[in-house]
Design an enzyme around this catalytic site. Structure first.
Site, PDB file in Angstrom:
ATOM      1  N   CYS A  11       0.859  -0.886  -0.055  1.00 20.74           N
ATOM      2  CA  CYS A  11       0.125   0.169   0.010  1.00 20.74           C
ATOM      3  C   CYS A  11       1.354   1.565   0.046  1.00 20.74           C
ATOM      4  CB  CYS A  11      -0.842  -0.035   1.307  1.00 20.74           C
ATOM      5  SG  CYS A  11      -2.015  -1.224   1.721  1.00 20.74           S
ATOM      6  N   HIS A  56      -9.628   2.900  -0.499  1.00 21.36           N
ATOM      7  CA  HIS A  56      -8.154   2.903  -0.246  1.00 21.36           C
ATOM      8  C   HIS A  56      -8.172   1.582  -1.794  1.00 21.36           C
ATOM      9  CE1 HIS A  56      -4.847   1.617   1.155  1.00 21.36           C
ATOM     10  NE2 HIS A  56      -5.011   0.257   1.237  1.00 21.36           N
ATOM     11  N   HIS A 112      -2.745   7.194   6.586  1.00 21.58           N
ATOM     12  CA  HIS A 112      -2.949   6.103   5.881  1.00 21.58           C
ATOM     13  C   HIS A 112      -4.048   6.538   5.694  1.00 21.58           C
ATOM     14  CE1 HIS A 112      -2.454   3.113   3.166  1.00 21.58           C
ATOM     15  NE2 HIS A 112      -2.512   2.152   4.215  1.00 21.58           N
TER      16      HIS A 112
END
Length: 624
Positions: free
Chosen positions: A265, A459, A421
């Site tokens: 990620c 995401h 995040h």
């Protein structure tokens, strides 16, 4: 002297719309914008959604745009959440132990299983008798457990922008994203090529998940299992480095460095780190950085759901049990730092163009910001490969220390913010909030403003830190940090004594924020944090280095750049994306090179690749 990497162009697309000129960012804060800016954002969205741009001010159309952007229930143009294809295993046996059926002889396996007896019936058909049971895979459908995702605006189709030739969706997005970034520059690419050596360019792009749809690895792994054939393109186009390869070969014509990187990620920041380090060292002068990730796929959703990472329909209903909902609140699937149950998958393609500061001055480039440092640290020993560790404490603290080294300790206390995040998982809300809170304490920050834009767009895995970077550029343009709009409270286990976490947008005075700390946490201990400087601070640094006279000349050159960039935005707000794709054009071979001892000339480039180099190691050779 070290060079400063400055952002001179940016673009792409995510569930909020087109990224260039801050349109995607503005979709997230459209309710707080003045009408003139809101109207242009709606026009931009209408253009890529195939809606009448002339009706962009119509309230019914605006409502449709709002409902068909950002996180929402997965729409049928991607796949039907109620009828996802799969093969169900079944064991068949005949009554009395003898199973009989008729099929075409050409459909029989090359080697008959034990216990099969075959009798020809004519016309190419056979009768098959099986004395034992038989296992088959029956094509059927099922309802998927996760129905929400961050999806591109309804009507946007990247495959329609160019001759995509069965490219995986992720590669279509790479062409789309880099085209938007290059067009946003306001400088012709040939002009850039004429000012640098061919090997002074770098492309740093990839995808974390590779290309897993049917035109990539999905087709490679599933074709035979589904009774089909593997395509010659499946393996090659499925590779995770393909976004860089496509950009180099079909858009830029680059013969410079290709440096695709992967970090789960944090993949965008892994690519960005390579670019920043090579510009600072002088190895390259131009870097194209990006990630294209197509994650809204039932196979990918299946994998993350099985891990317990995604917000399922059932768990979302449990969160809202007191409301008595009959179906999940899809729009609020992602709830960072609140009571939550998992992240929401998304799709995105984000690209930026970096110049060294001298080239930016020379070409009159727009300066949207600067990236002095990107830090990457692993977690050390750990029990679970997917669990968080200590590495992210290091990256966040280093990034903030880097900022303090530029603007001073006091300034970071009052003139910085965080792009977290913020995935919306129960584990992330605890661990990342502790990291950010402890860092704020260490540096004396009392209430550190924190953004968590996955509440809006979900995401996008490897592209998510690119989403954060480009949204941060929007913050400086419109002076609004997006609030965490999907939450109604901060969870009790969130560490927030020194953080400012809130549902409402945070508005600031112009030029009151100098630095953004961007944070990414990836599976396997892939932690990365970047220091991003505001446009105003970046410009002050360049003026301080190059002097007032050089700065004035730069401003004069920048006028035409701005005009060209604005013309692109005007057109894109009317007609949507314009893809740059040069398949089969200006193809080079050995006859297009002029080789000499001092350098290699390449057709289409004004300067040569230099072959004369001084080595720092030559001085180590001492006479015997």
């Amino acid at each position: 002297m070290s060079k400063l990497p400055v952002v001179v162009g940016f673009g792409g697309v995510n569930p909020a719309g087109r990224s260039s000129f801050h349109h995607g960012y503005r979709r997230m804060v459209v309710d707080a914008l003045p009408e003139t800016k809101a109207a242009r954002t709606y026009r931009s969205l209408a253009a890529i959604m195939g809606l009448p741009v002339a009706q962009a001010n119509d309230e019914a159309q605006r409502r449709y745009i709002r409902e068909h952007t950002l996180i929402r229930k997965i729409e049928g143009n991607i796949f039907d959440v109620d009828q996802v294809p799969w093969n169900k295993r079944m064991a068949l046996s005949g009554q009395g132990g003898d199973l009989q059926f008729v099929t075409r002889s050409r459909d029989l396996p090359d080697q008959l299983p034990e216990g099969w007896r075959v009798q020809a019936l004519g016309d190419g058909n056979v009768s098959v008798h099986i004395t034992d049971s038989c296992n088959i895979l029956l094509p059927t459908t099922r309802k998927i457990e996760v129905s929400s995702a961050g999806q591109f605006p309804t009507g946007f189709d990247p495959a329609a922008l160019y001759a995509s030739r069965s490219h995986p969706r992720g590669l279509q997005l790479a062409i789309c994203g880099v085209s938007d970034a290059l067009n946003s520059m306001g400088i012709e690419w040939q002009t850039v090529m004429d000012r640098i050596r061919p090997d002074q360019m770098g492309v740093y792009a990839s995808s974390a998940m590779a290309q897993l749809d049917d035109n990539g690895f999905g087709g490679l792994l599933g074709a035979r299992a589904n009774g089909g054939r593997v395509s010659s393109k499946n393996l090659a186009l499925g590779l995770a480095d393909m976004p860089a390869d496509f950009v180099s070969a079909y858009v830029l014509g680059s013969v410079g460095t290709s440096g695709p990187s992967l970090g789960a990620c944090a993949t965008f920041f892994y690519n960005l780190r390579q670019a920043v380090n090579e510009i600072r060292s002088g190895s390259v002068r131009v870097a194209v950085v990006g990630v294209a990730e197509s994650g809204v796929d039932p196979r990918i959703i299946d994998g993350y759901y099985t891990m317990g990472a995604l917000a399922s329909d059932a768990d979302l209903l449990k969160l809202d049990a007191a409301k008595g909902l009959s179906e999940p609140d899809y729009r609020r699937a992602s709830r960072p730092f609140s009571s939550n149950c998992g992240f929401t998958i998304s799709e995105s393609s984000q690209f930026i163009v970096l110049f060294d500061d001298e080239l930016a001055m020379e070409l009159g480039a727009q300066i949207h910001g600067a990236v002095p440092d990107v830090f990457v640290n692993a977690d050390g020993y750990k029990k679970s490969i997917s669990s968080p560790g200590v590495g992210n404490y290091l990256t966040v603290a280093k990034a903030l220390a880097s900022a303090a080294g530029i603007i001073g300790e006091d300034a970071i206390k009052h003139r910085s913010f965080v792009q977290s995040h913020g995935t919306s998982t129960p584990q992330n809300r605890v661990t990342e909030s502790h990291i950010l809170n402890e860092t704020a304490k260490t540096f004396g920050i009392e209430k550190w403003p924190v953004a968590a834009i996955k509440a809006y767009i979900g995401h996008s895995i490897g592209a998510s830190s690119g989403d954060q970077l480009i949204a941060s550029l929007g913050v400086w343009n419109d002076n609004i940090i997006p609030g965490i709009s999907t939450i109604d409270h901060i969870a009790d286990d969130v560490h927030s004594s020194n953080l400012r976490l809130q549902k409402e947008h945070m508005e600031f005075a112009p030029d009151s924020l100098d630095v953004a700390i961007l944070n990414a946490k990836g599976f396997g201990g892939n932690n990365a944090s970047a220091t991003l400087l505001s446009p105003l601070l970046s410009q002050k640094l360049l003026r301080g280095r190059h002097g007032s006279k050089a700065w004035q000349g730069y401003l004069e050159r920048q006028e035409s750049t701005r005009a060209s960039a604005a013309a692109y935005d005007d057109k894109a707000c009317e007609t949507g994306f314009s893809a740059l794709y040069k398949f089969g054009e200006n193809v080079l071979d050995g006859d297009d090179l002029e080789m000499s001892r001092d350098g290699i000339g390449i057709k289409g480039w004004a300067t040569k690749v230099a072959l004369t180099r001084e080595s720092p190691f030559s001085a180590w050779l001492k006479p015997e």
